[in-house]
Motif scaffolding. Structure first.
Motif, mmCIF file in Angstrom:
data_model
loop_
_atom_site.group_PDB
_atom_site.id
_atom_site.type_symbol
_atom_site.label_atom_id
_atom_site.label_comp_id
_atom_site.label_asym_id
_atom_site.label_seq_id
_atom_site.Cartn_x
_atom_site.Cartn_y
_atom_site.Cartn_z
ATOM 1 N N THR A 94 51.263 -4.489 8.375
ATOM 2 C CA THR A 94 52.028 -5.183 7.346
ATOM 3 C C THR A 94 52.360 -6.603 7.795
ATOM 4 O OG1 THR A 94 52.976 -3.082 6.716
ATOM 5 C CG2 THR A 94 54.071 -5.042 5.885
ATOM 6 N N LEU A 95 52.734 -6.733 9.055
ATOM 7 C CA LEU A 95 53.096 -8.047 9.571
ATOM 8 C C LEU A 95 51.884 -8.966 9.639
ATOM 9 C CD1 LEU A 95 55.580 -7.185 12.467
ATOM 10 C CD2 LEU A 95 56.102 -8.197 10.243
ATOM 11 N N ARG A 96 50.759 -8.407 10.071
ATOM 12 C CA ARG A 96 49.584 -9.255 10.290
ATOM 13 C C ARG A 96 48.786 -9.477 9.003
ATOM 14 N NH1 ARG A 96 48.808 -12.397 13.846
ATOM 15 N NH2 ARG A 96 46.585 -12.038 13.910
ATOM 16 N N PHE A 97 48.821 -8.496 8.101
ATOM 17 C CA PHE A 97 48.048 -8.616 6.864
ATOM 18 C C PHE A 97 49.009 -8.562 5.670
ATOM 19 C CE2 PHE A 97 45.242 -7.105 10.141
ATOM 20 C CZ PHE A 97 44.048 -7.774 9.909
ATOM 21 N N GLN A 98 48.843 -7.551 4.844
ATOM 22 C CA GLN A 98 49.782 -7.336 3.741
ATOM 23 C C GLN A 98 50.200 -5.881 3.811
ATOM 24 O OE1 GLN A 98 47.863 -8.118 0.001
ATOM 25 N NE2 GLN A 98 47.094 -10.105 0.639
ATOM 26 N N PHE A 99 51.323 -5.571 3.172
ATOM 27 C CA PHE A 99 51.810 -4.194 3.215
ATOM 28 C C PHE A 99 50.756 -3.223 2.704
ATOM 29 C CE2 PHE A 99 54.068 -0.639 1.130
ATOM 30 C CZ PHE A 99 54.570 -0.057 2.276
ATOM 31 N N VAL A 100 50.057 -3.630 1.631
ATOM 32 C CA VAL A 100 49.087 -2.727 1.022
ATOM 33 C C VAL A 100 47.950 -2.387 1.993
ATOM 34 C CG1 VAL A 100 47.894 -4.643 -0.092
ATOM 35 C CG2 VAL A 100 47.609 -2.348 -0.980
ATOM 36 N N PHE A 101 47.591 -3.342 2.864
ATOM 37 C CA PHE A 101 46.577 -3.039 3.868
ATOM 38 C C PHE A 101 47.092 -1.985 4.850
ATOM 39 C CE2 PHE A 101 44.928 -7.345 2.787
ATOM 40 C CZ PHE A 101 43.638 -6.970 2.470
#
Lengths: 477, 302
Positions: free
Chosen positions: B162-169
Motif C-alpha cells: 500500500t505504501l509503495r504502490f496503491q492500496f488496491v495493489f
C-alpha cells in the motif's frame, strides 16, 4: 569507466573476504573440496547429535524471573560439565514470554543419559572434609582404608583435580548432618578486603539455622590459626566444611565464625563468574522453577550424512542445469548470470562461516532458493537491456538505463522476501530459524551481486553482447 | 501479445474451483500432520533388508499399546543403497489421564532396544537412528506461531505494498497470496503429503516468492501508468504483463528446475519443503499473471 573500476575492486575484495573466511585454517581436518565447508557450523540435523528443549516454568511469585532462568542455565551447564559433556551447548531462548533452555550435544547417540542427568534434581549437602589428595585415592590401599575407617567417601572437586574425603556426619556426631537444606538466598558480592575478588553470601531457611549453628560450632577454626601453620594447622585441615552437589565437592573451606542465624559468607578469592556459579549451585536445590521437556530428538550422524549427500547432489545438479539454461537463453549475459550465481553462493557460505551461523537442512534449502533470486535479478536486468537495445540504444547506454530502471523493481521485490524472512525468523523454532537466516543473507547477497557484480561484468563484456531482432522493435514475448 | 486481461473471468473461475476443491479437501480429508504439529514421538528405524511397512507393523505392534495404531511410513531417497530400508514410526503415547505424554530418557532407550530385539528375533538387523519427541505443549505452540507467522506476514506485506504502490495493489497481492497458500495446502491435503515445520517454511517462502513475481508486474504497471496517454486500463495492464512475461517465465523455470530436482533427489526431511515449493512455484507464477493484476483492474486509479 571510472565507476566500473570501483565496482571491479569491490567485487574482488568481497569475494576475497568470503574465501578468506571460508579457508581460514581450522582444527577440523577436512581435505580437498570439503575444506571449503569446514568452517561452517553444521546443525545437529546434519552433523548428528542430540537436542533437548526445556520450558523453564518459573513460579509466578518470583520477583526476578530472568535471574532464575540464569541460575537454571548455570546449574545445567555445571551438571553437563561434571558428566563430561563439555562439548554440549546450553542456550536460552525466549518465545512469547516464556523462557526455554536448549541443550545440544553434538555427536551424542542417545539422549537418555543426558536427560536423566538434566532431569534429576541434584542432592545438595554439607559435609566435613577429613583429608584431601591430588592422586587417585581408589588405587592407593592406604587411602581406601582411611575412607573405610572414617566411614567417609572420596569425592572429586569441580575441576576434577583434587579428591576430598568427605563425610556427612559432622564431628562423628550422629544426626548432625545437613542434607538438601533449603537455601533461600545466595548472592555473589564484591569482597570488601580484596579489590579484585568476590565472595558469596547465602542464607539458609529458618528451620536449618539451628543445625547449621551447631555445625559451625564444631568446625570453627580461628582465622589466625590458619595462617600459623604447624600441627594446629594440620588439625584444622580435618575441620573443613564441604558443599557437595551431584556427588562433587563444589567448595571446601574453613569456618572462621560461628554462625547463629543461618547467614554465612564463603570466601575463596573467586572471580565474578565463579562466585555466580557457586551461588547458582547453592540455590539449585530450591530453584523456584521447574523444567518441562517440550521436545527432544537425536539424529544419528549416519542419517545426517545420507541426507546431506543426497540434497547436495540435488543442489549441484540443479545449479548446473540453471547455468546451462542461462547460457542458452542469454548468451554472453548468461555467462555473467552464471558468474553472479556462483559468486552469491560462495558469498553466502563465506558469511555463514564468518558469523558462525549454523547451517541446518532447511538452511541448505534456503541456499538453493537463493539461486532463484540471484537468477531472477539478472533476468529482470537483461530483459530491460534487451528492451532498451530494441528501442535503438547502444549497448552501453542500454546497460546504464536498464540498471537505473531495474533498481526499484529489485528493491521492492527483494524487500518483500526479506519481510517474509524476518517473520519466519521471529516466529520460527529451531531449524526454521536457520532457514530464515540463510534466506535473508541470500537475498541481501543477491541484491548486492545483481547491482554491483553483474554490472561490473556486463560492462566489461559489453562489446560481446548481441541482441537478436534489434531492428524489429516492440517488446513481444 | 497474449490477452491475459480479456479472459480474466475464465481464469478467476478456474482459480475459484481450485480454491474450493482445496478447502473441501482440507476440511474433509485434513492434513497428514508431522510430529511437530501432533505432538508425540517419531522413531527413525533403519533395517538392513528390504522390508515393507506392513512387515514393520507386524513386528512392532505388540511392543507397546500405542504401537498398534502407529503411523509407519517408509523413507526413501533416490540415493539410498540397495538392501536397506528406512522407516518413520510416529506414535502418540497417552498417560493414564489420556493426555499426551513424552517418553523419559530411560523409556526411550528401553523402547529402542525392544524394537531392535523384535527385529533380531526375526533375523533382521535393525537400528534406531533417530528419536524425536514433541510434547503437546510444543505442538500447540508451533501451531500458534505458524498461524501468527502467516497472518502477520500477509498484513506486513499489505501495508508495504500500500505504501509503495496503491492500496488496491496490496489487496490484489494479498488475495493472490491467499489463493496460492490455500491451493498449496490443498495439494498437501489431497496427496497426503506430510505437513511439518519444513512445509510451513515452504509456504512462507512461497509467499515471498509469489509476491516477488507479483511485484515485478505491478512495478511495470506503475511505470506505465505514469506515461500512459489515452489507453484503457485494461490495455495498460495487459501490455505491462506482456512486457515482463519473458522474465516471469525464465525466472519461474529456473527456480522450478532447482526445486523439482530437489524434490526428486532430496532426503526425507527436505521433501515436504521441496513439494510445497514445486507446487507453489507453479501456482505462484500463474497467480501473478492471471489473478494478482486482472482481479484489481476495476479499482486501479490513474
Amino acid at each position: 569507466m571510472k565507476d566500473n573500476k570501483v565496482r571491479g575492486i569491490i567485487t574482488l575484495i568481497v569475494i576475497a573476504l568470503a574465501f578468506l573466511s571460508l579457508l581460514w585454517p581450522t582444527s577440523e581436518g577436512y581435505k580437498g573440496l570439503a575444506s571449503l565447508f569446514s568452517r561452517i557450523k553444521l546443525g545437529l540435523d546434519i552433523s548428528g547429535g542430540a537436542r533437548i528443549e526445556y520450558k523453564v516454568d518459573i513460579d509466578k511469585s518470583v520477583e526476578n524471573p530472568s535471574q532464575v532462568a540464569e541460575d537454571v542455565w548455570t546449574v545445567l551447564r555445571n551438571r553437563l560439565d561434571m558428566a563430561n559433556y563439555t562439548e554440549a551447548i546450553v542456550k536460552q531462548t525466549f518465545r512469547e514470554e516464556n523462557t526455554f533452555i536448549i541443550v545440544e550435544i553434538p555427536g551424542a547417540t542417545d539422549t537418555a543419559r543426558a536427560e536423566q542427568l538434566i532431569g534429576s534434581t541434584g542432592l545438595l549437602w554439607f559435609g566435613q572434609v577429613i583429608d584431601s589428595t591430588t592422586s587417585d585415592p581408589k588405587i592407593d590401599p592406604n587411602l581406601v582404608n582411611e575412607a573405610k575407617r572414617e566411614k567417609a567417601e572420596w569425592l572429586l572437586d569441580r575441576e576434577g583435580k583434587t579428591w576430598y574425603l568427605v563425610k556427612k556426619e559432622i564431628a562423628n556426631i550422629s544426626n548432625l548432618k545437613l542434607v538438601s537444606p533449603k537455601i533461600v538466598e545466595a548472592i555473589p558480592q564484591v569482597d570488601r578486603n580484596n579489590v579484585a575478588g568476590y565472595v558469596v553470601t547465602f542464607k539458609l531457611d529458618k528451620q536449618y539455622a539451628d543445625v547449621f549453628k551447631r555445625i559451625t560450632e564444631k568446625l570453627y577454626v580461628p582465622e589466625d590459626l590458619i595462617n600459623q601453620g604447624g600441627v594446629a594447622y594440620q588439625q584444622a585441615l580435618k575441620k573443613r566444611l564441604a558443599i557437595v552437589l551431584d556427588d562433587r565437592v563444589q567448595f571446601a573451606g574453613f569456618v572462621t565464625a560461628k554462625i547463629t542465624d543461618g547467614s554465612a559468607l564463603i570466601k575463596g578469592n573467586f572471580t565474578l563468574d565463579e562466585a555466580k556459579q557457586l551461588a547458582a549451585i547453592l540455590k539449585s536445590g530450591a530453584l523456584p522453577a521447574r523444567l518441562e521437556k517440550v521436545s527432544s530428538g537425536w539424529v544419528a550422524p549416519l542419517l545426517g550424512a545420507d541426507i546431506v549427500s543426497a540434497s547436495l547432489k540435488a543442489g549441484i545438479i540443479g545449479i548446473i542445469l540453471v547455468l546451462i539454461y542461462m547460457i542458452i537463453f542469454y548468451g554472453v549475459m548468461g555467462i555473467v548470470a552464471d558468474i553472479a550465481l556462483l559468486y552469491n553462493t560462495f558469498l553466502l557460505l563465506g558469511i555463514l562461516a564468518a558469523t558462525g551461523s549454523i547451517l541446518t537442512l532447511p538452511g541448505i534449502a534456503g541456499i538453493i532458493l537463493t539461486i532463484g533470486t540471484t537468477v531472477d535479478g539478472n533476468i529482470i536486468i537483461y530483459e530491460r537491456i534487451k528492451e532498451e537495445i530494441r528501442r535503438g540504444s547502444s549497448v552501453k547506454a542500454a546497460i546504464s538505463t536498464a540498471f537505473s530502471k531495474s533498481f526499484i523493481t529489485l528493491f521492492d521485490a527483494n524487500l518483500t522476501t526479506i519481510i517474509a524472512g524476518l517473520f519466519l525468523y521471529y516466529f520460527g523454532t529451531g531449524t526454521v530459524k536457520g532457514f530464515a537466516i540463510t534466506l535473508i543473507i541470500g537475498v541481501l547477497g543477491s541484491l548486492f551481486v545483481n547491482l554491483v557484480v553483474s554490472r561490473f561484468f556486463l560492462e566489461l563484456f559489453s562489446g560481446a553482447i548481441k541482441v537478436k531482432g534489434a531492428s524489429k522493435g516492440g517488446a513481444r514475448a | 501479445m497474449i490477452d491475459f486481461v480479456g479472459k480474466r473471468k475464465i481464469f478467476i473461475v478456474i482459480s475459484l474451483i481450485l480454491v474450493v476443491a482445496s478447502l473441501i479437501s482440507i476440511f474433509t480429508k485434513g492434513f497428514n500432520y508431522g510430529v511437530e504439529f501432533l505432538g508425540g514421538s517419531e522413531i527413525i528405524l533403519k533395517v538392513n533388508a528390504e522390508v515393507s511397512e506392513s512387515d514393520v507393523r507386524q513386528l512392532i505392534k505388540d511392543l507397546a499399546p500405542e504401537f498398534e495404531n502407529a503411523r509407519i511410513t517408509q523413507i526413501k531417497s533416490v540415493d539410498d543403497p540397495k538392501g536397506i530400508s528406512k522407516f518413520s514410526i510416529v506414535v502418540s503415547p497417552k498417560d493414564e489421564n489420556g493426555e499426551l505424554k513424552v517418553y523419559s530418557g530411560e523409556e526411550k532407550s528401553v523402547l529402542s532396544q525392544k524394537i531392535v530385539e523384535a527385529f533380531k528375533n526375526n533375523n533382521y538387523t535393525a537400528e534406531v537412528i533417530g528419536f524425536n519427541e514433541t510434547s503437546g505443549y510444543a505442538a500447540q505452540e508451533i501451531k500458534n506461531l505458524t498461524w501468527k507467522a502467516i497472518v502477520f506476514t500477509l498484513l506486513a506485506l499489505l501495508i508495504y505494498i500500500t505504501l509503495r504502490f496503491q492500496f488496491v495493489f496490496g489487496v490484489g497481492a494479498v488475495v493472490a497470496l491467499i489463493h496460492d497458500v490455500v491451493i498449496t495446502l490443498g495439494f498437501y491435503s489431497f496427496f497426503n503429503y506430510e505437513l511439518n515445520v519444513a512445509a510451513v517454511a515452504a509456504i512462507l517462502t512461497l509467499i515471498g516468492y509469489s509476491l516477488n513475481d507479483t511485484i515485478v508486474v505491478y512495478d511495470r504497471i506503475r511505470e506505465n501508468l505514469r506515461r500512459s496517454r489515452g489507453s484503457t486500463i485494461e490495455t495498460l495492464v495487459n501490455n505491462s504483463i506482456n512486457q515482463v512475461i519473458k522474465r516471469t517465465i525464465n525466472t519461474s523455470l529456473t527456480t522450478f528446475i532447482v526445486i523439482f530436482i530437489l524434490l526428486l533427489f532430496s532426503g526425507n526431511s527436505i521433501k515436504p519443503f521441496a513439494f510445497g515449493m514445486t507446487i507453489g512455484t507453479i501456482v505462484g507464477t500463474y497467480s501473478s499473471l492471471y489473478i494478482a493484476s486482472p482481479i484489481v483492474i476495476r479499482w486501479i486509479k490513474k
